[in-house]
Design an enzyme around this catalytic site. Sequence first.
Site, mmCIF file in Angstrom:
data_model
loop_
_atom_site.group_PDB
_atom_site.id
_atom_site.type_symbol
_atom_site.label_atom_id
_atom_site.label_comp_id
_atom_site.label_asym_id
_atom_site.label_seq_id
_atom_site.Cartn_x
_atom_site.Cartn_y
_atom_site.Cartn_z
ATOM 1 N N LYS A 51 0.846 -1.207 0.000
ATOM 2 C CA LYS A 51 0.000 0.000 0.000
ATOM 3 C C LYS A 51 0.879 1.254 0.000
ATOM 4 C CE LYS A 51 -2.320 -1.480 3.801
ATOM 5 N NZ LYS A 51 -3.198 -1.292 4.960
ATOM 6 N N LYS A 53 2.928 1.985 2.380
ATOM 7 C CA LYS A 53 2.938 2.488 3.760
ATOM 8 C C LYS A 53 4.098 1.840 4.523
ATOM 9 C CE LYS A 53 -0.443 3.186 7.469
ATOM 10 N NZ LYS A 53 -1.856 3.077 7.833
HETATM 11 N N1 CTP Z 1 -8.214 5.406 14.960
HETATM 12 C C1 CTP Z 1 -9.111 6.131 15.788
HETATM 13 N N2 CTP Z 1 -8.741 7.368 16.270
HETATM 14 C C2 CTP Z 1 -7.524 7.883 15.951
HETATM 15 C C3 CTP Z 1 -6.616 7.163 15.128
HETATM 16 C C4 CTP Z 1 -7.001 5.919 14.652
HETATM 17 O O1 CTP Z 1 -10.210 5.673 16.082
HETATM 18 N N3 CTP Z 1 -7.218 9.076 16.416
HETATM 19 C C5 CTP Z 1 -8.642 4.110 14.432
HETATM 20 C C6 CTP Z 1 -8.688 4.093 12.913
HETATM 21 O O2 CTP Z 1 -9.909 4.668 12.458
HETATM 22 C C7 CTP Z 1 -8.578 2.615 12.607
HETATM 23 C C8 CTP Z 1 -7.706 2.093 13.773
HETATM 24 O O3 CTP Z 1 -7.684 3.118 14.768
HETATM 25 O O4 CTP Z 1 -9.859 1.989 12.653
HETATM 26 C C9 CTP Z 1 -6.306 1.786 13.330
HETATM 27 O O5 CTP Z 1 -5.872 2.924 12.634
HETATM 28 P P1 CTP Z 1 -4.421 3.172 12.063
HETATM 29 O O6 CTP Z 1 -4.514 3.549 10.631
HETATM 30 O O7 CTP Z 1 -3.492 2.102 12.453
HETATM 31 O O8 CTP Z 1 -4.049 4.473 12.945
HETATM 32 P P2 CTP Z 1 -3.850 5.979 12.555
HETATM 33 O O9 CTP Z 1 -3.332 6.663 13.781
HETATM 34 O O10 CTP Z 1 -5.077 6.538 11.899
HETATM 35 O O11 CTP Z 1 -2.652 5.856 11.511
HETATM 36 P P3 CTP Z 1 -2.343 6.697 10.194
HETATM 37 O O12 CTP Z 1 -2.118 8.110 10.636
HETATM 38 O O13 CTP Z 1 -1.091 6.045 9.643
HETATM 39 O O14 CTP Z 1 -3.545 6.535 9.297
#
Ligand code: CTP
Length: 159
Positions: A51, A53
């Site tokens: 992806k 990432k």
């Molecule tokens: N999530 C959440 N609240 C946040 C960050 C993440 O509820 N502040 C949730 C996302 O919606 C997802 C899960 O945690 O269902 C895992 O998300 P992930 O993508 O690993 O975390 P992110 O912090 O959003 O990472 P990135 O910034 O790389 O997208």
Amino acid sequence: MSPESQRKKVVLTYGTFDLFHVGHLNLLERLKALGDYLIVGVSTDEFNAGKGKQTIIPFVDRLKIVQSVKCVDLAIAEESWTQKADDIRRYGVSVFGMGADWEGKFDDLRQYCEVVYLPRTEGISSTSLKQLTRVLDKGHIEDLKQALGIISAIVDKLE
Ligand code: CTP
């Protein structure tokens, strides 16, 4: 014994969970409250690479961290986009849940189980933590440059 055979209400989610933070914890706790057995699929490094990432924390450590969270009953590897339907069947999942950034993206799974999108925790994400680290690093380099300037000025005076 599988959670299904124990007649538990199984909840399933997936994510990368890099630099595990309170937004992740809040989401997992809210998901657990929707049932009584929470399974979390943690994206492998290879799946993320596909992806585009890249994580700071390697897969084995992210899996270990997620598995050690109190409300998580089972952490598994997420290796492909297509495994969700298989996992739902295999584990007898009742509720599939993700954060609201995925709203509508997994509605096709409604043919197998309930699908929910929960509000995200405001103001924190793995991306913002990575950005913060970079900013702090830049600031640190500036501090070092200033310190070197001061030291060389002192040394010049001594000569
Ligand atoms: N999530 C959440 N609240 C946040 C960050 C993440 O509820 N502040 C949730 C996302 O919606 C997802 C899960 O945690 O269902 C895992 O998300 P992930 O993508 O690993 O975390 P992110 O912090 O959003 O990472 P990135 O910034 O790389 O997208």
